[in-house]
Scaffold this motif. Structure first.
Motif, PDB file in Angstrom:
ATOM      1  N   TYR A  11       0.831  -1.198   0.000  1.00 26.36           N
ATOM      2  CA  TYR A  11       0.000   0.000   0.000  1.00 26.36           C
ATOM      3  C   TYR A  11       0.872   1.256   0.000  1.00 26.36           C
ATOM      4  CZ  TYR A  11      -3.843   3.148   0.955  1.00 26.36           C
ATOM      5  OH  TYR A  11      -4.756   4.165   0.864  1.00 26.36           O
ATOM      6  N   GLN A  26      -8.694   8.749  -3.713  1.00 32.48           N
ATOM      7  CA  GLN A  26      -9.879   8.213  -4.368  1.00 32.48           C
ATOM      8  C   GLN A  26      -9.830   8.396  -5.882  1.00 32.48           C
ATOM      9  OE1 GLN A  26     -12.087   6.316  -2.926  1.00 32.48           O
ATOM     10  NE2 GLN A  26     -11.142   6.592  -0.938  1.00 32.48           N
ATOM     11  N   ARG A  40      -9.962   0.768   1.081  1.00 34.86           N
ATOM     12  CA  ARG A  40      -9.838   0.783   2.549  1.00 34.86           C
ATOM     13  C   ARG A  40      -9.348  -0.567   3.068  1.00 34.86           C
ATOM     14  NH1 ARG A  40     -14.443   3.898   1.841  1.00 34.86           N
ATOM     15  NH2 ARG A  40     -15.866   2.167   2.210  1.00 34.86           N
ATOM     16  N   ARG A  41      -9.871  -1.661   2.495  1.00 34.91           N
ATOM     17  CA  ARG A  41      -9.417  -2.998   2.920  1.00 34.91           C
ATOM     18  C   ARG A  41      -7.945  -3.200   2.593  1.00 34.91           C
ATOM     19  NH1 ARG A  41     -14.364  -4.558   0.790  1.00 34.91           N
ATOM     20  NH2 ARG A  41     -13.407  -5.449  -1.063  1.00 34.91           N
ATOM     21  N   ALA A  43      -5.673  -0.866   2.326  1.00 31.63           N
ATOM     22  CA  ALA A  43      -4.893  -0.019   3.232  1.00 31.63           C
ATOM     23  C   ALA A  43      -4.705  -0.733   4.567  1.00 31.63           C
ATOM     24  CB  ALA A  43      -5.584   1.323   3.441  1.00 31.63           C
ATOM     25  N   LYS A  44      -5.760  -1.378   5.026  1.00 33.66           N
ATOM     26  CA  LYS A  44      -5.705  -2.107   6.296  1.00 33.66           C
ATOM     27  C   LYS A  44      -4.802  -3.336   6.181  1.00 33.66           C
ATOM     28  CE  LYS A  44      -9.516  -1.772   8.691  1.00 33.66           C
ATOM     29  NZ  LYS A  44     -10.873  -2.003   9.233  1.00 33.66           N
TER      30      LYS A  44
END
Length: 119
Positions: A11, A26, A40-41, A43-44
């Protein structure tokens, strides 16, 4: 590079591309056809899946070629990528990053422009 793509691009690389391209997180995700929830997933999780990694690589390849075309002027390169281009049927290069065939067309046009071949 092929091993890094298979393992999934970090990431951190995405964040670096956002910075170099001068785009919003975005905005780049939209160009790469990565939905916001998926971004978002990733990034996590800290990395992207293979297909997403490949699209990141293609974007980086096109961005570098455009920067080279404009002799290191990143702003002009990003402006060119973000606006309709006659040689691409009035499509924006950033809208042609989803498939390898589209990326090939963008890179081919950049190559022709570098060598003064317009047709």
């Amino acid at each position: 590079m092929h091993e890094a793509l298979r393992e999934g691009v970090s990431y951190v690389v995405y964040k670096q591309l956002v910075s170099v391209a001068g785009l919003e997180h975005q905005e780049l995700a939209r160009y790469l056809v990565i939905p916001p929830a998926t971004l978002r997933r990733r990034a996590k999780a800290g990395k992207f899946k293979v297909e997403e990694s490949d699209r990141l690589y293609r974007f980086a390849e096109v961005l570098k070629a455009a920067i080279d075309l404009f002799e290191g002027d990143r702003e002009r390169a990003v402006h060119w990528l973000s606006n309709p281009v006659r040689g691409l049927g009035d499509r924006r290069p950033v809208d042609m990053l989803a498939t390898s065939a589209e990326v090939e067309a963008v890179l081919d046009l950049i190559g022709r422009l570098e060598h003064g071949v317009f047709a």
